[in-house]
Design an enzyme around this catalytic site. Structure first.
Site, short mmCIF file in Angstrom:
data_model
loop_
_atom_site.label_atom_id
_atom_site.label_comp_id
_atom_site.label_asym_id
_atom_site.label_seq_id
_atom_site.Cartn_x
_atom_site.Cartn_y
_atom_site.Cartn_z
N HIS A 1 0.86 -1.19 0.00
CA HIS A 1 0.00 0.00 0.00
C HIS A 1 0.90 1.24 0.00
CE1 HIS A 1 -2.83 3.03 1.32
NE2 HIS A 1 -3.80 2.20 0.96
N GLU B 1 -4.24 2.18 -7.17
CA GLU B 1 -4.68 3.31 -6.35
C GLU B 1 -3.82 4.53 -6.68
OE1 GLU B 1 -6.63 1.97 -2.45
OE2 GLU B 1 -4.51 1.71 -2.15
P1 PGA Z 1 -9.67 5.67 0.80
O1 PGA Z 1 -8.48 4.64 1.02
O2 PGA Z 1 -10.84 4.90 0.28
O3 PGA Z 1 -9.92 6.27 2.15
O4 PGA Z 1 -9.17 6.67 -0.20
C1 PGA Z 1 -8.24 3.62 0.10
C2 PGA Z 1 -6.93 2.98 0.43
O5 PGA Z 1 -6.01 3.67 0.87
O6 PGA Z 1 -6.77 1.77 0.25
#
Ligand code: PGA
Length: 235
Positions: A88, A157
């Site tokens: 992540h 992401e």
């Molecule tokens: P968020 O986080 O939905 O709060 O943007 C997603 C993540 O960091 O996996």
């Protein structure tokens, strides 16, 4: 044609604060939903969550030994963990390197835990697409090195789209952008499931779930609000 259920992963991050809250929160997430939901609490709270599909937010690549503070895949497995988020951006920011990440994906596969490899780049939505794809390519090449990519779930992401504590911006890419990147990841690397993550909420989730190329979502802040998360897993 009936659409396949998708995978919706709740990343609780450093929440909630107590075992009692974890028990309550997990108890409020629907167990039979349209899509397949997985919840990923902090490791110390895993034993207090009785949800049928549990994930971890990280793991270590060695099984035992002199590794202060680490949590092994075998320990996670003993707590019924079936999925593990790896790489992540919040962990990359605190020191996870591509080599560490590859070791963690490898350890999960060896332990029959499904790794969810997170990749992402960029600091603003306007960043040059080619530069972003170049960073993603490097993260995938290193993260998946020597492994069967079809056994790994990848979560795309964009770093700039991830919620930012109190200063939540809720900026997201378009579903078309996410689809375009998902297609790139699956066709170039042979990954069969690509999730989208970054400020997913009840209003925008349907858009990200619509393309066939997107197999599901990684949800942070909204996964802490049971009514919202339950709505997302039933879209
Ligand atoms: P968020 O986080 O939905 O709060 O943007 C997603 C993540 O960091 O996996």
């Amino acid at each position: 044609m009936k659409k396949q259920p998708k995978l919706i992963v709740a990343n609780w991050k450093l929440n909630p604060m107590t075992p009692a809250e974890a028990k309550k929160l997990s108890g409020r997430i629907e167990r039979r939903s349209k899509h397949t939901a997985v919840i990923c609490p902090p490791p110390v709270l895993l034993p207090f969550c009785s949800y049928p599909r549990l994930g971890s937010q990280d793991c270590f690549w060695e099984t035992r030994g002199h590794y202060t503070g680490q949590v092994s895949v075998e320990q996670l497995k003993a707590l019924k963990v079936k999925y593990c988020i790896i790489g992540h951006s919040e962990r990359r920011a605190t020191g996870d390197t591509d080599v560490f990440i590859n070791g963690k994906v490898r350890a999960c596969l060896a332990a029959n835990i499904i790794p969810i490899l997170c990749i992402g780049a960029g600091t603003t939505p306007d960043e040059d697409d080619l530069a972003v794809v170049d960073v993603l390519k490097g993260q995938l090449e290193h993260g998946l090195a020597g492994l069967d990519a079809s056994e790994v779930i990848v979560a795309y992401e964009p770093t700039w789209a991830i919620s930012n504590g109190d200063a939540m911006t809720h900026r997201t890419p378009t579903p078309e952008h996410a689809e375009h990147i998902a297609l790139y990841i699956s066709s170039r690397f042979g990954v069969s499931q690509v999730l989208y993550g970054g400020s997913v909420n009840v209003r925008n989730a349907a858009g990200f779930l619509a393309p066939d190329a997107i197999s599901g979502l990684l949800v942070g802040a909204e996964s802490l609000v049971p009514s919202h998360f339950n709505a997302i897993i039933n879209i």
